[in-house]
Design a protein around this motif. Structure first.
Motif, PDB file in Angstrom:
ATOM      1  N   ASP A  90      -6.600  -5.194  -7.821  1.00  0.00           N
ATOM      2  CA  ASP A  90      -6.792  -3.783  -8.178  1.00  0.00           C
ATOM      3  C   ASP A  90      -6.163  -2.818  -7.178  1.00  0.00           C
ATOM      4  OD1 ASP A  90      -8.228  -4.635 -10.354  1.00  0.00           O
ATOM      5  OD2 ASP A  90     -10.198  -4.176  -9.524  1.00  0.00           O
ATOM      6  N   ALA A  91      -5.840  -3.313  -5.985  1.00  0.00           N
ATOM      7  CA  ALA A  91      -5.389  -2.427  -4.908  1.00  0.00           C
ATOM      8  C   ALA A  91      -3.992  -1.870  -5.184  1.00  0.00           C
ATOM      9  CB  ALA A  91      -5.382  -3.183  -3.579  1.00  0.00           C
ATOM     10  N   ARG A  92      -3.744  -0.691  -4.660  1.00  0.00           N
ATOM     11  CA  ARG A  92      -2.398  -0.127  -4.725  1.00  0.00           C
ATOM     12  C   ARG A  92      -1.437  -0.967  -3.870  1.00  0.00           C
ATOM     13  NH1 ARG A  92       0.989   3.718  -7.375  1.00  0.00           N
ATOM     14  NH2 ARG A  92       2.659   4.200  -5.906  1.00  0.00           N
ATOM     15  N   PHE A  93      -1.917  -1.408  -2.716  1.00  0.00           N
ATOM     16  CA  PHE A  93      -1.125  -2.295  -1.877  1.00  0.00           C
ATOM     17  C   PHE A  93      -2.048  -3.098  -0.970  1.00  0.00           C
ATOM     18  CE2 PHE A  93      -1.241   1.867   0.215  1.00  0.00           C
ATOM     19  CZ  PHE A  93      -1.739   1.573   1.473  1.00  0.00           C
ATOM     20  N   GLY A  94      -1.565  -4.244  -0.534  1.00  0.00           N
ATOM     21  CA  GLY A  94      -2.277  -5.048   0.450  1.00  0.00           C
ATOM     22  C   GLY A  94      -1.723  -4.749   1.829  1.00  0.00           C
ATOM     23  N   LEU A  95      -2.547  -4.941   2.823  1.00  0.00           N
ATOM     24  CA  LEU A  95      -2.149  -4.609   4.192  1.00  0.00           C
ATOM     25  C   LEU A  95      -2.518  -5.749   5.131  1.00  0.00           C
ATOM     26  CD1 LEU A  95      -0.945  -2.360   5.935  1.00  0.00           C
ATOM     27  CD2 LEU A  95      -3.225  -1.391   6.149  1.00  0.00           C
ATOM     28  N   ILE A  96      -1.517  -6.267   5.838  1.00  0.00           N
ATOM     29  CA  ILE A  96      -1.720  -7.298   6.848  1.00  0.00           C
ATOM     30  C   ILE A  96      -1.046  -6.782   8.113  1.00  0.00           C
ATOM     31  CG2 ILE A  96      -1.247  -9.682   7.544  1.00  0.00           C
ATOM     32  CD1 ILE A  96      -1.149  -8.715   3.877  1.00  0.00           C
TER      33      ILE A  96
END
Length: 260
Positions: free
Chosen positions: A106-112
């Motif tokens: 569902d996220a607009r983007f993932g962040l690592i």
């Protein structure tokens, strides 16, 4: 002498459901990982501090860990970044694997944003869900990310670069975004498909087997690891060891017991 190291990534299947269009996604970036120093929360808070007003907020789902001087990582971030932690970077409790996958999709983007990491599986999970990622080059799985194609990359300590990446994905037009989401799934399908990884592993195994030399097994290890229906007494294993080695062990153990 330097030696050649062959690397084979883990096999991974993409989500069978199509990725959500940009318009139906939640207006948040998402981190799914521990709130821990080397996962990069300080770098993220600094990036959000210097960024403009167009950045989407980030939700961080994960367990809080100790930082230093008896305080937790989350408490440190709240005390040192009061305008960011809890406001534009929002800590959330840890979730189940199924919930994490839903959030990733569902996220607009993932962040690592790890300053250092091994093969971070959340990179593959975001890509498999068709969610573009922003990935620090400090994470081992960053090699899956092709900058500008299936996500964005930046150096692990590049605060301005991270802020810029978040800004790009926060404001990206729908067509470019959905092309990136499609490329994310193709990365998993092409690079981490079980059939491709299994074939690669078998090639490595055959290559190593062809180079190895036949060596006689150590009797001690053979007794321990060789399959057998007979239970081997400890005394029988000890009988295979030199008396000098056993004597030195007995003396060492006796001295250790005497000092307790």
């Amino acid at each position: 002498m330097p030696k050649e190291v062959s690397f084979s990534p883990p096999a991974f299947d993409p989500d069978p459901a199509p990725p959500l269009p940009a318009a139906k996604r939640r207006p948040f970036g998402v981190v799914t990982g521990r709130i821990q120093i080397w996962k990069g929360p300080i770098v993220l808070c600094k990036a959000m501090s210097v960024a403009g007003k167009n950045l989407l907020p980030v939700e961080w789902y994960g367990r809080d860990f100790s930082y230093k001087d008896g305080i937790s990582m989350s408490r440190y971030l709240k005390e040192n970044f009061p305008a960011i932690w809890g406001k534009t970077v929002i800590p959330k409790p840890a979730v189940t694997l199924e919930q994490a996958h839903r959030l990733q999709k569902d996220a607009r983007f993932g962040l690592i944003c790890s300053t250092w990491d091994m093969f971070n599986f959340t990179v593959a999970e975001f890509l498999a869900a068709g969610t573009p990622v922003i990935c620090s080059e400090g994470a081992g799985a960053s090699e899956l990310v092709r900058h500008g194609v299936n996500g964005l990359k930046c150096s692990p300590d590049d605060i301005a670069g991270l802020a810029n990446c978040i800004g790009i994905l926060s404001t990206m037009d729908e067509r470019t975004y959905e092309n990136m989401a499609k490329a994310a799934i193709e990365t998993i399908t092409n690079d981490l498909s079980p059939s491709a990884i299994i074939a690669r592993n078998l090639e490595y195994y055959h290559s190593v087997a062809g180079k190895s030399e036949n060596m006689s097994a150590n009797d001690f290890l053979r007794h321990i690891y060789e399959p057998s229906e007979r239970q081997i007494p400890v005394a029988e294993i000890l009988d295979t060891q030199p008396l000098e080695k056993l004597f030195k062990y007995i003396v060492k153990r006796a001295i250790s017991r005497a000092r307790k």
